[in-house]
Design an enzyme around this catalytic site. Structure first.
Site, PDB file in Angstrom:
ATOM      1  N   LYS A   1      94.731   3.928  71.006  1.00  0.00           N
ATOM      2  CA  LYS A   1      95.755   4.803  70.413  1.00  0.00           C
ATOM      3  C   LYS A   1      97.155   4.204  70.449  1.00  0.00           C
ATOM      4  O   LYS A   1      98.002   4.545  69.623  1.00  0.00           O
ATOM      5  CB  LYS A   1      95.747   6.151  71.122  1.00  0.00           C
ATOM      6  CG  LYS A   1      94.561   7.045  70.795  1.00  0.00           C
ATOM      7  CD  LYS A   1      94.655   7.624  69.391  1.00  0.00           C
ATOM      8  CE  LYS A   1      93.614   8.703  69.162  1.00  0.00           C
ATOM      9  NZ  LYS A   1      93.755   9.331  67.830  1.00  0.00           N
TER      10      LYS A   1
ATOM     11  N   SER B   1      86.292   2.854  72.398  1.00  0.00           N
ATOM     12  CA  SER B   1      87.651   3.212  71.999  1.00  0.00           C
ATOM     13  C   SER B   1      88.574   3.551  73.156  1.00  0.00           C
ATOM     14  O   SER B   1      89.799   3.474  73.012  1.00  0.00           O
ATOM     15  CB  SER B   1      87.613   4.382  71.009  1.00  0.00           C
ATOM     16  OG  SER B   1      86.933   5.488  71.574  1.00  0.00           O
TER      17      SER B   1
END
Length: 398
Positions: A49, A300
């Site tokens: 992110k 992720s």
């Protein structure tokens, strides 16, 4: 509109800020395939992110930056925004679901952001962030439905192609769709023959449903241990990008996610949160045809809530047949419990926990119910233990 030029520009902007994370080969995730893991769990702030948040913040106007930024997140985007804002000297306010993992909440505060906890899930936090934007004049930094954010995430795709030129399949987690939009745009532009598949938790399959039905849809609720991808509604921009670039979307169950987290911990020596492990779960349980193909699983994020990690591990052990519960009814006589436990011991299984009940509801006079949790090597060993107990005359309820 998302373009490869934006993604390439994002790579330049992120130099010296985001790490080029490792791409590690493993033969253990799926023995029939050549699998690699792209370790964004090793990124600064613990997830991908940071890439999109920083690139978006770097493209704010001077006036927008002066007003400060507001964002909504279950945790990873929050940390990325807070980190970027701290680096650039921008005020940041982050709205997070009240149930967000404590580790993510505290990490976000430690990066200097003001955290507002909102009852509900991501979408409720998004509504609060919109409210604050209008009230305070903040600039809203969306976690996925923004071309700059998508472009920042797309730098993961550039790295994959650089690190494995002959990659054939890429498996990517999907929540709102920002990560897969960027990765798929990069890979399909540079290597169109490579297949890109999205992976969602079965209990939060908003993008899968939307693509299936040809329109953006909203789930009435989401329910998954993968809090980072627990999104009720994908973005319209990410929906369009997924339609254009992604070859398909599959889902994985909670049990499969837990098994993937456990596998990564035990076999790969790496920590992944639920959202980060769904790609590995898809590879482990053959959700996509990857046999004989060079396949990359994007992990992720690694910001798992330590407070629930033990429960996830237990669930993963259960899926693998290594930790199993069952009940046995035995005569309420001296020595009967010892004899039953000896059968289990002779089968080389280990008793993890046991509860002996002679007065509970449904237990006949002269009998007792024994609830047992045993540790076994695998599913085959578990079935051997059950067969040994049955052959010795024990009545078993699974």
């Amino acid at each position: 509109m998302l373009t490869i030029e934006m993604i390439q520009d994002a790579k330049k902007v992120l130099e010296g800020v985001a790490r080029q994370t490792p791409l590690l080969s493993t033969t253990l995730i799926n023995p029939g395939s050549d699998v690699y893991i792209k370790c964004e769990n090793m990124q600064i702030t613990g997830s991908f992110k940071l890439r999109g948040a920083y690139y978006k913040a770097a493209n704010l106007t001077e006036e927008e930056a002066q007003h400060g930024i507001v964002a909504c997140s279950a945790g990873n985007h929050a940390q990325g925004v807070a980190y970027a804002a701290q680096k650039m000297g921008i005020e940041s306010v982050i709205c997070m679901p009240a149930g967000a993992p404590l580790a993510k909440v505290e990490a976000t505060k430690n990066y200097g952001a003001e955290v507002v906890l909102v009852p509900g899930v991501y979408d409720d936090a998004a509504a609060k962030a919109t409210e604050l934007q209008k009230k305070k004049g903040y600039t809203f930094l969306h976690p996925f439905n923004d071309p700059y954010v998508m472009a920042g995430q797309g730098t993961v795709g550039l790295e994959i192609v650089e690190q494995l030129e002959d990659v054939e399949v890429v498996l990517v987690p999907i929540g709102g769709g920002g990560l897969i939009s960027g990765i798929a745009c990069a890979i399909k532009t540079l290597k169109p023959e490579c297949k890109v598949y999205g992976v969602q938790a079965l209990g939060a399959a908003s993008m899968r449903n939307s693509i299936r039905d040809g329109k953006v849809e909203t789930l009435s609720e989401v329910n998954t241990v993968a809090d980072g991808i627990a999104v009720k509604q994908p973005g319209d921009k990410t929906f369009t990008a997924v339609q254009k670039y992604v070859d398909g979307i599959v889902t994985v169950t909670e049990e499969e996610i837990a098994a993937a987290i456990l596998h990564l911990l035990e076999k790969q020596k790496t920590v992944a949160e639920g959202a980060g492990a769904v790609s590995v779960a898809a590879a482990m349980f053959n959700k996509v045809d990857i046999i004989g193909k060079k396949t990359v699983c994007v992990i992720s994020g690694g910001n798992v809530d330590i407070n629930i990690l033990d429960r996830i591990i237990d669930k993963g052990l259960q899926v693998g047949g290594r930790l199993t519960d069952f009940s046995i009814t035995i005569p309420d006589k001296p020595g009967q419990l010892t004899r039953m436990l000896q059968v289990i011991a002779d089968a080389d299984a280990n008793v993890f926990s046991i509860n002996h009940d002679r007065v509970g509801k449904g237990v006949a006079v002269g009998k007792c119910k024994v609830d047992v949790t045993v540790e076994t090597r695998n599913k085959e060993h578990y079935f051997e233990v059950i067969m040994d107990l049955k052959e010795n005359g024990y009545d078993i309820s699974l």
